[in-house]
Design a protein around this motif. Structure first.
Motif, short mmCIF file in Angstrom:
data_model
loop_
_atom_site.label_atom_id
_atom_site.label_comp_id
_atom_site.label_asym_id
_atom_site.label_seq_id
_atom_site.Cartn_x
_atom_site.Cartn_y
_atom_site.Cartn_z
N ALA A 141 0.83 -1.20 0.00
CA ALA A 141 0.00 0.00 0.00
C ALA A 141 0.87 1.25 0.00
O ALA A 141 0.62 2.20 -0.76
N GLY A 142 1.89 1.27 0.85
CA GLY A 142 2.79 2.42 0.91
C GLY A 142 3.48 2.67 -0.42
O GLY A 142 3.63 3.83 -0.85
N ARG A 143 3.87 1.60 -1.10
CA ARG A 143 4.57 1.76 -2.38
C ARG A 143 3.62 2.25 -3.47
O ARG A 143 4.01 3.05 -4.32
N VAL A 144 2.40 1.77 -3.48
CA VAL A 144 1.42 2.26 -4.45
C VAL A 144 1.14 3.75 -4.23
O VAL A 144 1.11 4.54 -5.19
N LEU A 145 0.96 4.14 -2.98
CA LEU A 145 0.67 5.54 -2.69
C LEU A 145 1.87 6.43 -3.04
O LEU A 145 1.69 7.55 -3.55
N ARG A 146 3.08 5.95 -2.81
CA ARG A 146 4.26 6.72 -3.22
C ARG A 146 4.32 6.84 -4.74
O ARG A 146 4.63 7.91 -5.27
N SER A 147 4.01 5.74 -5.42
CA SER A 147 4.02 5.75 -6.88
C SER A 147 3.02 6.77 -7.44
O SER A 147 3.26 7.40 -8.47
N ALA A 148 1.91 6.93 -6.72
CA ALA A 148 0.85 7.86 -7.17
C ALA A 148 1.07 9.28 -6.66
O ALA A 148 0.24 10.16 -6.94
N GLY A 149 2.15 9.53 -5.91
CA GLY A 149 2.42 10.85 -5.38
C GLY A 149 1.52 11.24 -4.23
O GLY A 149 1.26 12.42 -3.99
N LEU A 150 1.06 10.24 -3.47
CA LEU A 150 0.11 10.48 -2.39
C LEU A 150 0.67 10.14 -1.02
O LEU A 150 -0.10 9.92 -0.07
N SER A 151 1.99 10.10 -0.88
CA SER A 151 2.58 9.69 0.40
C SER A 151 3.06 10.87 1.24
O SER A 151 3.35 10.70 2.42
N ASP A 152 3.19 12.04 0.65
CA ASP A 152 3.58 13.22 1.44
C ASP A 152 3.07 14.48 0.75
O ASP A 152 2.53 14.43 -0.36
N GLY A 153 3.21 15.61 1.44
CA GLY A 153 2.74 16.87 0.89
C GLY A 153 1.24 17.04 1.05
O GLY A 153 0.56 16.22 1.69
N PRO A 154 0.68 18.07 0.45
CA PRO A 154 -0.76 18.35 0.62
C PRO A 154 -1.67 17.27 0.06
O PRO A 154 -2.83 17.16 0.47
N ALA A 155 -1.18 16.47 -0.89
CA ALA A 155 -2.01 15.41 -1.48
C ALA A 155 -1.95 14.10 -0.71
O ALA A 155 -2.63 13.14 -1.07
N ALA A 156 -1.15 14.05 0.35
CA ALA A 156 -0.95 12.78 1.06
C ALA A 156 -2.26 12.24 1.63
O ALA A 156 -3.08 12.99 2.17
N THR A 157 -2.43 10.94 1.49
CA THR A 157 -3.57 10.29 2.14
C THR A 157 -3.32 10.22 3.64
O THR A 157 -2.18 10.33 4.10
N ARG A 158 -4.38 10.01 4.39
CA ARG A 158 -4.26 9.84 5.85
C ARG A 158 -4.33 8.33 6.11
O ARG A 158 -5.40 7.76 6.28
N GLU A 159 -3.14 7.73 6.13
CA GLU A 159 -3.08 6.27 6.26
C GLU A 159 -3.41 5.84 7.68
O GLU A 159 -2.87 6.39 8.64
N GLN A 160 -4.26 4.83 7.77
CA GLN A 160 -4.60 4.24 9.06
C GLN A 160 -4.16 2.77 9.04
O GLN A 160 -4.50 2.04 8.10
N GLN A 161 -3.41 2.37 10.05
CA GLN A 161 -2.85 1.03 10.09
C GLN A 161 -3.86 0.08 10.73
O GLN A 161 -3.92 -0.04 11.96
N LEU A 162 -4.66 -0.55 9.89
CA LEU A 162 -5.74 -1.42 10.35
C LEU A 162 -5.63 -2.78 9.70
O LEU A 162 -5.32 -2.89 8.50
N GLY A 163 -5.93 -3.83 10.46
CA GLY A 163 -6.03 -5.17 9.90
C GLY A 163 -7.29 -5.32 9.08
O GLY A 163 -8.11 -4.40 8.98
N LEU A 164 -7.48 -6.51 8.50
CA LEU A 164 -8.57 -6.71 7.56
C LEU A 164 -9.94 -6.49 8.20
O LEU A 164 -10.78 -5.77 7.65
N ALA A 165 -10.20 -7.11 9.33
CA ALA A 165 -11.52 -6.98 9.97
C ALA A 165 -11.80 -5.53 10.34
O ALA A 165 -12.90 -5.02 10.08
#
Length: 311
Positions: free
Chosen positions: A147-171
């Motif tokens: 997930a982190g690598r996909v978001l970095r590839s899309a330019g969404l890992s830092d800066g104003p466009a960064a997603t707010r990642e939440q570390q959650l398991g599947l359930a």
């Protein structure tokens, strides 16, 4: 606990050949209800039903990265992990500060990367996730890595466009999407994943295509990433959806005796259909597939097994 681990060590050291005490091997799997946990339990049952002098003891964990650390520090002898995290461990990069003592027994099946959003929501592409809360896998999981690598590839890992990642398991991720606490969920697993099938019956879902990111991921991280397809029909999909595939490895410490790894692989290849039944539909385990472990070296016992059986 110390006495229990000592007993495991005695069993490992004192066993040779086809007689003597049972050799117990602890297998780091994943969270309860997840595919690694299901595979680990199925493998333990298959080994117990064979004439093997092995006993497999599944250990619940948060999955890939956590499993690799446990394997390296000796708290388990076997582990399941995604190929990208396993290569990071062997090469001592990303989450690993030094090369880890990890070898492969087999590449057992492929994980499909799922990125799902509510079907009636505004998110229709990865770019639309900018600034939004996203469930990106539990801490220490392989999902978190991809997930982190996909978001970095899309330019969404830092800066104003960064997603707010939440570390959650599947359930927890499924519950958060259902409740509107997150706008998207990353998951990496077999197809179909039962928890997502259940969610799709409650909440109409859209699965976002990710195959456009395969090239960038391969360029940055090597051929552990491949283009695969979520087929029409699963999760109620009307059409196939291209996404990212990542292999899953059955791993061992390099000091696990060769006789134990050969006996374990014998059971794996005899019972592979039972092992994969609850994990991923329609998968097969073949030797040419199983030995494709990239930068992760095969355990010497695995090399001997494949040569003796398949030449």
């Amino acid at each position: 606990m110390g006495a229990g681990l000592g007993a495991v060590g005695v069993a490992l050291a004192g066993c040779s050949g086809g007689s003597g005490p049972v050799r117990r091997l602890r297998l780091a799997t994943g969270p309860e209800g997840g595919p690694y946990n299901a595979f680990g339990k199925a493998l333990a049952q298959a080994v117990a039903a064979s004439v093997s002098r092995l006993e497999i003891v599944p250990v619940s964990t948060s999955a890939s990265v956590n499993n690799l650390r446990k394997l390296d520090d000796g708290s388990v002898e076997l582990a399941l992990a995604m190929a990208d995290a396993a290569e990071d461990a062997v090469l001592g990069r990303e989450s690993f500060t030094r090369p880890a003592a990890v070898t492969a027994l087999a590449r057992v099946y492929v994980n499909y990367t799922h990125l799902l959003v509510p079907a009636d929501g505004p998110v229709r592409s990865v770019r639309d996730l900018a600034g939004r809360p996203v469930a990106a896998g539990a801490t220490g999981s392989g999902v978190q890595v991809v997930a982190g690598r996909v978001l970095r590839s899309a330019g969404l890992s830092d800066g104003p466009a960064a997603t707010r990642e939440q570390q959650l398991g599947l359930a927890a991720s499924a519950a958060a999407l259902r409740e509107g606490a997150v706008d998207a969920v990353f998951w990496s697993g077999g197809v179909p994943t039962p928890a997502l099938s259940d969610l799709a019956r409650e909440l109409p879902l859209r699965f976002l295509p990710l195959d456009d990111h395969v090239g960038a991921l391969r360029q940055s991280h090597g051929p552990v990433y491949t283009a695969v397809t979520l087929p029409a029909g699963v999760y109620g999909l009307a059409e196939p959806v291209g996404t990212i595939g990542v292999g899953n490895y059955l791993l061992a410490r390099d000091d696990v005796p060769q006789g134990a790894t050969r006996e374990l692989l014998r059971v794996v290849f005899e019972r592979w259909s039972d092992l994969l039944r609850e994990v991923t539909a329609g998968a097969r385990l073949e030797p040419r597939f199983a030995i494709s472990t990239g930068q992760v070296p095969l355990h010497p016992g695995a090399v001997t097994y494949y040569r003796s059986v398949y030449g």
